[in-house]
Design a protein around this motif. Structure first.
Motif, PDB file in Angstrom:
ATOM      1  N   ALA A 272     106.820 -18.500   5.956  1.00 42.02           N
ATOM      2  CA  ALA A 272     107.092 -17.888   7.256  1.00 42.02           C
ATOM      3  C   ALA A 272     106.410 -16.538   7.365  1.00 42.02           C
ATOM      4  O   ALA A 272     105.951 -15.953   6.380  1.00 42.02           O
ATOM      5  N   CYS A 273     106.356 -16.017   8.606  1.00 41.53           N
ATOM      6  CA  CYS A 273     105.736 -14.720   8.834  1.00 41.53           C
ATOM      7  C   CYS A 273     106.531 -13.922   9.853  1.00 41.53           C
ATOM      8  O   CYS A 273     107.404 -14.436  10.555  1.00 41.53           O
ATOM      9  N   VAL A 274     106.209 -12.637   9.933  1.00 42.48           N
ATOM     10  CA  VAL A 274     106.800 -11.690  10.885  1.00 42.48           C
ATOM     11  C   VAL A 274     105.677 -11.187  11.782  1.00 42.48           C
ATOM     12  O   VAL A 274     104.581 -10.879  11.292  1.00 42.48           O
ATOM     13  N   VAL A 275     105.939 -11.081  13.077  1.00 35.65           N
ATOM     14  CA  VAL A 275     104.982 -10.502  14.017  1.00 35.65           C
ATOM     15  C   VAL A 275     105.508  -9.158  14.486  1.00 35.65           C
ATOM     16  O   VAL A 275     106.672  -9.045  14.906  1.00 35.65           O
ATOM     17  N   VAL A 276     104.670  -8.146  14.412  1.00 38.95           N
ATOM     18  CA  VAL A 276     105.004  -6.812  14.912  1.00 38.95           C
ATOM     19  C   VAL A 276     104.186  -6.556  16.173  1.00 38.95           C
ATOM     20  O   VAL A 276     102.961  -6.679  16.167  1.00 38.95           O
ATOM     21  N   ASP A 277     104.874  -6.205  17.253  1.00 40.31           N
ATOM     22  CA  ASP A 277     104.268  -5.887  18.549  1.00 40.31           C
ATOM     23  C   ASP A 277     103.453  -7.071  19.099  1.00 40.31           C
ATOM     24  O   ASP A 277     102.231  -7.143  18.946  1.00 40.31           O
ATOM     25  N   PRO A 278     104.130  -8.000  19.801  1.00 41.64           N
ATOM     26  CA  PRO A 278     103.411  -9.143  20.374  1.00 41.64           C
ATOM     27  C   PRO A 278     102.347  -8.755  21.383  1.00 41.64           C
ATOM     28  O   PRO A 278     101.438  -9.537  21.648  1.00 41.64           O
ATOM     29  N   GLY A 279     102.473  -7.564  21.966  1.00 37.84           N
ATOM     30  CA  GLY A 279     101.452  -7.111  22.894  1.00 37.84           C
ATOM     31  C   GLY A 279     101.731  -7.552  24.317  1.00 37.84           C
ATOM     32  O   GLY A 279     102.867  -7.859  24.698  1.00 37.84           O
ATOM     33  N   PRO A 280     100.696  -7.628  25.157  1.00 37.65           N
ATOM     34  CA  PRO A 280     100.880  -7.986  26.561  1.00 37.65           C
ATOM     35  C   PRO A 280     101.229  -9.458  26.718  1.00 37.65           C
ATOM     36  O   PRO A 280     101.111 -10.256  25.784  1.00 37.65           O
ATOM     37  N   ASP A 281     101.652  -9.822  27.925  1.00 36.31           N
ATOM     38  CA  ASP A 281     101.970 -11.218  28.226  1.00 36.31           C
ATOM     39  C   ASP A 281     100.676 -11.976  28.517  1.00 36.31           C
ATOM     40  O   ASP A 281     100.351 -12.314  29.648  1.00 36.31           O
ATOM     41  N   ASP A 282      99.951 -12.247  27.445  1.00 35.52           N
ATOM     42  CA  ASP A 282      98.648 -12.905  27.501  1.00 35.52           C
ATOM     43  C   ASP A 282      98.773 -14.226  26.755  1.00 35.52           C
ATOM     44  O   ASP A 282      98.997 -14.244  25.532  1.00 35.52           O
ATOM     45  N   GLY A 283      98.635 -15.348  27.478  1.00 34.24           N
ATOM     46  CA  GLY A 283      98.882 -16.644  26.890  1.00 34.24           C
ATOM     47  C   GLY A 283      98.018 -16.958  25.687  1.00 34.24           C
ATOM     48  O   GLY A 283      98.502 -17.517  24.696  1.00 34.24           O
ATOM     49  N   ILE A 284      96.743 -16.608  25.744  1.00 34.95           N
ATOM     50  CA  ILE A 284      95.840 -16.893  24.624  1.00 34.95           C
ATOM     51  C   ILE A 284      96.246 -16.096  23.394  1.00 34.95           C
ATOM     52  O   ILE A 284      96.303 -16.623  22.275  1.00 34.95           O
ATOM     53  N   HIS A 285      96.529 -14.823  23.595  1.00 36.00           N
ATOM     54  CA  HIS A 285      96.923 -13.957  22.479  1.00 36.00           C
ATOM     55  C   HIS A 285      98.222 -14.457  21.852  1.00 36.00           C
ATOM     56  O   HIS A 285      98.336 -14.562  20.619  1.00 36.00           O
ATOM     57  N   LEU A 286      99.210 -14.768  22.681  1.00 29.09           N
ATOM     58  CA  LEU A 286     100.515 -15.189  22.171  1.00 29.09           C
ATOM     59  C   LEU A 286     100.429 -16.546  21.487  1.00 29.09           C
ATOM     60  O   LEU A 286     101.103 -16.777  20.467  1.00 29.09           O
ATOM     61  N   ALA A 287      99.598 -17.459  22.004  1.00 30.76           N
ATOM     62  CA  ALA A 287      99.430 -18.759  21.348  1.00 30.76           C
ATOM     63  C   ALA A 287      98.833 -18.594  19.957  1.00 30.76           C
ATOM     64  O   ALA A 287      99.240 -19.281  19.010  1.00 30.76           O
ATOM     65  N   ALA A 288      97.893 -17.661  19.825  1.00 32.26           N
ATOM     66  CA  ALA A 288      97.289 -17.419  18.509  1.00 32.26           C
ATOM     67  C   ALA A 288      98.326 -16.867  17.533  1.00 32.26           C
ATOM     68  O   ALA A 288      98.345 -17.237  16.353  1.00 32.26           O
ATOM     69  N   LEU A 289      99.200 -15.977  18.020  1.00 30.05           N
ATOM     70  CA  LEU A 289     100.254 -15.453  17.156  1.00 30.05           C
ATOM     71  C   LEU A 289     101.233 -16.557  16.769  1.00 30.05           C
ATOM     72  O   LEU A 289     101.673 -16.645  15.616  1.00 30.05           O
ATOM     73  N   ALA A 290     101.580 -17.401  17.723  1.00 24.85           N
ATOM     74  CA  ALA A 290     102.539 -18.471  17.438  1.00 24.85           C
ATOM     75  C   ALA A 290     101.989 -19.451  16.411  1.00 24.85           C
ATOM     76  O   ALA A 290     102.732 -19.926  15.537  1.00 24.85           O
TER      77      ALA A 290
END
Length: 257
Positions: free
Chosen positions: A36-54
Motif C-alpha cells: 500500500a501507499c500514502v498520497v500527500v496533497d492530491p492537488g487540484p481536481d484534475d481527472g488525469i492527475h488523480l487517476a495517475a495517483l489512484a
C-alpha cells in the motif's frame, strides 16, 4: 511519476501559475516491498492527475499539508477512487479520517510519518517528516518552504510570528536533510534554506519599518506595498499585499516593533 528516493515518488499537477510555480507536487510514499501507499496533497481536481495517483495504489491514506485548493480540491475525488480516508489539520478537509495532531506519528505504506505543526503560511499548515528503512528523514514542507521564491503569509489566518516559529522548527529537523516542497524543486539542505528564508523575512521587516518612518506609523497596507514592492512583477502583488498585512500586524502587536 518521478522517483525521488526508494520510498518517495513525486507527481506534478498541470496547474502552473504565479502562486503554484510549475505546479503542485503530489507525493506518493511507499517503502520498497510495501503493498500500500500514502498520497500527500492530491492537488487540484484534475481527472488525469488523480487517476495517475489512484493507479499508484492501493492508496490507504491521503494526507493534506494545508487547506488551499491547489492541494485539497482533488481529495474528495481521490477518496472516491481509492476509498482512502483524507486527514488534515483542518477538520473541514478531513473525509473519513480524524484531524491530524501535532507530534502524531503515522505508520503506513511501510514508512514513518511524523506530523510537524508549521503554521504561518496558513493557520492549519503542517509538514511531514518521513522516514523509511532505506533512507534518512525527508521533510515534506508543503508551502511553508518552497523550492524557489518565498512563501506568502496568507489571509485570513496567516501569521508572521507563527511562521518564524515554524522556520525554527523546520531548521531543527531539516538541517543537512532533503526538503521536499509542494512547489518548485527539491531542497538539498532544508536547514540552509530555512536560514535564507529567515534572513529574507528580517530584511523585509526592516524595509517595512523604514517605509513606516517615511509614510507614518499609521500607513495602510497598499501604501506600504507600493513603497516596498515597487520592483516586483504585478502578478505577485496580491501575495505581497497579504505578506505586508502580516508584517504590519507583526510589528504592531504589543511589543512588536
Amino acid at each position: 511519476m518521478r522517483t525521488l528516493t526508494p520510498s518517495i515518488s513525486v507527481l506534478r499537477a498541470d496547474n502552473p501559475g504565479p502562486m503554484t510555480l510549475d505546479g503542485t507536487r503530489s507525493v506518493v510514499l511507499r517503502a520498497p516491498g510495501a503493498a500500500a501507499c500514502v498520497v500527500v496533497d492530491p492537488g487540484p481536481d484534475d481527472g488525469i492527475h488523480l487517476a495517475a495517483l489512484a493507479t499508484a495504489g492501493p492508496v490507504v491514506l491521503i494526507l493534506i499539508t494545508h487547506r488551499h485548493a491547489d492541494h485539497t480540491a482533488g481529495a474528495p475525488r481521490l477518496r472516491e477512487l481509492t476509498g482512502a480516508p483524507v486527514r488534515a489539520a483542518d477538520p473541514e478537509h478531513c473525509h473519513g479520517g480524524d484531524p491530524l495532531s501535532a507530534g502524531e506519528v503515522i505508520e503506513a505504506g511501510g514508512v514513518r510519518i511524523e506530523v510537524l505543526a508549521t503554521p504561518g503560511h496558513t493557520g492549519d499548515s503542517v509538514s511531514f517528516v518521513v522516514t523509511g528503512a532505506d533512507q534518512e528523514p525527508v521533510v515534506l514542507t508543503g508551502d511553508t518552504v518552497l523550492g524557489r521564491g518565498t512563501t506568502v503569509i496568507a489571509e485570513p489566518d496567516g501569521s508572521l510570528a507563527d511562521y518564524l516559529a515554524s522556520l525554527d522548527a523546520l531548521e531543527r529537523v531539516g538541517d543537512g536533510r532533503l526538503g521536499l516542497p509542494a512547489h518548485g524543486p527539491e531542497i538539498e539542505d532544508l536547514g540552509a534554506a530555512v536560514r535564507a528564508y529567515r534572513a529574507h523575512r528580517i530584511e523585509r521587516l526592516d524595509q517595512v519599518r523604514a517605509a513606516l518612518e517615511v509614510l507614518g506609523t499609521d500607513a495602510g497596507v497598499d501604501d506600504v506595498v507600493t513603497h516596498v514592492y515597487a520592483d516586483v512583477d504585478p502578478s505577485v502583488l496580491p501575495a505581497a499585499r497579504q505578506s505586508v498585512a502580516a508584517q504590519l500586524a507583526y510589528l504592531r502587536r504589543p511589543g512588536g516593533a
